[in-house]
Design an enzyme around this catalytic site. Structure first.
Site, PDB file in Angstrom:
ATOM      1  N   GLY A   1       0.861   5.114  -1.826  1.00  0.00           N
ATOM      2  CA  GLY A   1       1.335   5.652  -2.486  1.00  0.00           C
ATOM      3  C   GLY A   1       1.576   6.366  -3.280  1.00  0.00           C
ATOM      4  O   GLY A   1       1.890   7.518  -2.629  1.00  0.00           O
ATOM      5  N   ASP A   2       1.789   6.781  -4.382  1.00  0.00           N
ATOM      6  CA  ASP A   2       2.526   8.200  -5.265  1.00  0.00           C
ATOM      7  C   ASP A   2       1.448   9.578  -4.675  1.00  0.00           C
ATOM      8  O   ASP A   2       1.620  10.574  -4.976  1.00  0.00           O
ATOM      9  CB  ASP A   2       2.708   8.242  -6.582  1.00  0.00           C
TER      10      ASP A   2
ATOM     11  N   THR B   1      -8.263   7.224  -9.178  1.00  0.00           N
ATOM     12  CA  THR B   1      -7.889   7.851  -7.611  1.00  0.00           C
ATOM     13  C   THR B   1      -8.825   9.969  -8.425  1.00  0.00           C
ATOM     14  O   THR B   1      -8.569   9.726  -8.924  1.00  0.00           O
ATOM     15  CB  THR B   1      -6.491   8.551  -7.846  1.00  0.00           C
TER      16      THR B   1
ATOM     17  N   THR C   1      -2.549   9.729 -11.664  1.00  0.00           N
ATOM     18  CA  THR C   1      -3.370   9.015 -11.171  1.00  0.00           C
ATOM     19  C   THR C   1      -2.349   7.834 -11.580  1.00  0.00           C
ATOM     20  O   THR C   1      -1.665   7.961 -12.803  1.00  0.00           O
ATOM     21  CB  THR C   1      -5.489   8.989 -11.558  1.00  0.00           C
ATOM     22  N   GLY C   2      -2.750   6.743 -11.203  1.00  0.00           N
ATOM     23  CA  GLY C   2      -2.213   5.151 -12.343  1.00  0.00           C
ATOM     24  C   GLY C   2      -1.414   3.958 -10.727  1.00  0.00           C
ATOM     25  O   GLY C   2      -1.323   4.391  -9.775  1.00  0.00           O
TER      26      GLY C   2
ATOM     27  N   GLY D   1       1.286   3.086  -8.269  1.00  0.00           N
ATOM     28  CA  GLY D   1       2.082   4.339  -7.213  1.00  0.00           C
ATOM     29  C   GLY D   1       3.172   4.464  -7.823  1.00  0.00           C
ATOM     30  O   GLY D   1       4.431   4.806  -7.439  1.00  0.00           O
TER      31      GLY D   1
HETATM   32  N1  ASP Z   1      -2.008   6.213  -8.143  1.00  0.00           N
HETATM   33  C1  ASP Z   1      -2.265   5.699  -6.970  1.00  0.00           C
HETATM   34  C2  ASP Z   1      -1.942   4.946  -5.366  1.00  0.00           C
HETATM   35  O1  ASP Z   1      -1.009   4.012  -5.880  1.00  0.00           O
HETATM   36  C3  ASP Z   1      -3.580   4.714  -7.278  1.00  0.00           C
HETATM   37  C4  ASP Z   1      -4.395   5.716  -8.380  1.00  0.00           C
HETATM   38  O2  ASP Z   1      -4.173   5.680  -9.244  1.00  0.00           O
HETATM   39  O3  ASP Z   1      -6.057   4.496  -9.150  1.00  0.00           O
HETATM   40  O4  ASP Z   1      -2.430   4.439  -4.523  1.00  0.00           O
END
Ligand code: ASP
Length: 291
Positions: free
Chosen positions: A188-189, A158, A209-210, A212
């Site tokens: 997601g988040d 992301t 990021t991460g 979510g």
């Molecule tokens: N946070 C994003 C989601 O969960 C994914 C990502 O950050 O890579 O949609």
């Protein structure tokens, strides 16, 4: 893809800096920085994003202005090359804050943003990645972000940006294709206020990021901004956010955060997170941030 990630974040940095250098707003700077990364197939945003379970790209984005608390978000859009541009139009030209799916695309089209086909956002690398992932039995996905994963090549990021301008205003933007093999309609988040993105001049601008779902449960961007308005430094608060994410919900991710005084923090508990930052005094970038 390490070099491509470092090049990509530096290109984004240059685009954001160009805006700031000519006296532009933090809001414009984060929008331009994120557009560069949406256009770069390296990242999980815009064209080149992860595919959902049906093999389609579904994008989410949010942009927020710390001076006014105005925000614009889009979720589950399938026909926008640059969802952050639509998010910005919502912020600037709509009394609403958030649009999803076809309604978001219609809003974008009505405001001069041309729509693309979903196939225009799909690249062969991601078709193959989804095929390989779906061929594995019992994959639920969480391992893609875990530091002990033995396959770090499967994750890509992301994108997000935070900026401080000459008028002492801050802003943040986040854009994503979400997670690999996500269920259609899953949000997601990244595009939710306070979760994947937040900006308030009185606290901080943050982008995460991460994975979510854990980040959403902790409303992590706002949680971090609150630590800063309580008097903590962004560098400490970023690291604390990662500790909280891990300890409270066993989450993995990363965060960039900046306050109005120009103090910033970058932290992640994933093996890598491409980052770049520039101030009038220095410019740095990397793929791992040591704190
Ligand atoms: N946070 C994003 C989601 O969960 C994914 C990502 O950050 O890579 O949609």
């Amino acid at each position: 893809m390490v070099d491509a990630h470092i090049r990509g974040v530096n290109n984004a940095l240059a685009a954001g800096w160009r805006v700031l250098e000519r006296g532009g707003s933090a809001l414009d700077a984060v929008e331009e920085a994120v557009v560069v990364m949406e256009d770069d197939e390296t990242f999980d945003a815009g064209r080149g994003s992860f595919l959902n379970r049906d093999g389609r790209v579904q994008l989410d984005a949010l942009i927020m202005d710390g001076a006014t608390l105005r925000a614009g978000g889009v979720g589950c859009v399938e026909r926008l090359r640059n969802p952050v541009r639509a998010a910005r139009k919502i912020l600037s030209e709509s009394p609403h804050v958030y649009f999803v799916a076809e309604g978001a695309e219609r809003f974008a089209a009505e405001h001069g943003i041309s729509l693309c086909r979903n196939e225009d956002l799909i690249i062969p690398r991601e078709v193959e990645r989804l095929r390989a992932y779906q061929a594995q039995p019992n994959s639920h996905g969480n391992e893609l972000f875990a530091p002990d994963s033995d396959d770090v090549t499967i994750s890509h990021d992301t994108v997000g940006a935070v900026a401080l301008d000459q008028h002492a205003n801050i802003a943040a933007a986040t854009s994503t294709g979400g997670t690999l093999n996500k269920a259609p309609g899953r949000l997601g988040d990244s595009s939710l206020i306070g979760c994947g993105c937040y900006a308030d001049n009185e606290s901080a601008a943050a982008s995460t990021t991460g994975w979510g779902e854990p980040i959403m449960k902790l409303v992590l961007a706002k949680w971090t901004a609150d630590r800063i308005s309580a008097g903590n430094l962004p560098e400490w608060s970023a690291q604390e956010a990662m500790n909280y994410l891990k300890q409270r919900v066993n989450g993995h991710g990363g965060i960039i955060v900046l306050n109005r005084q120009g103090r910033f923090g970058i932290a992640h508990n994933t093996p890598r997170m491409a980052w770049a930052c520039k101030t009038v005094r220095q410019q740095e970038s990397g793929i791992v941030k040591e704190n």
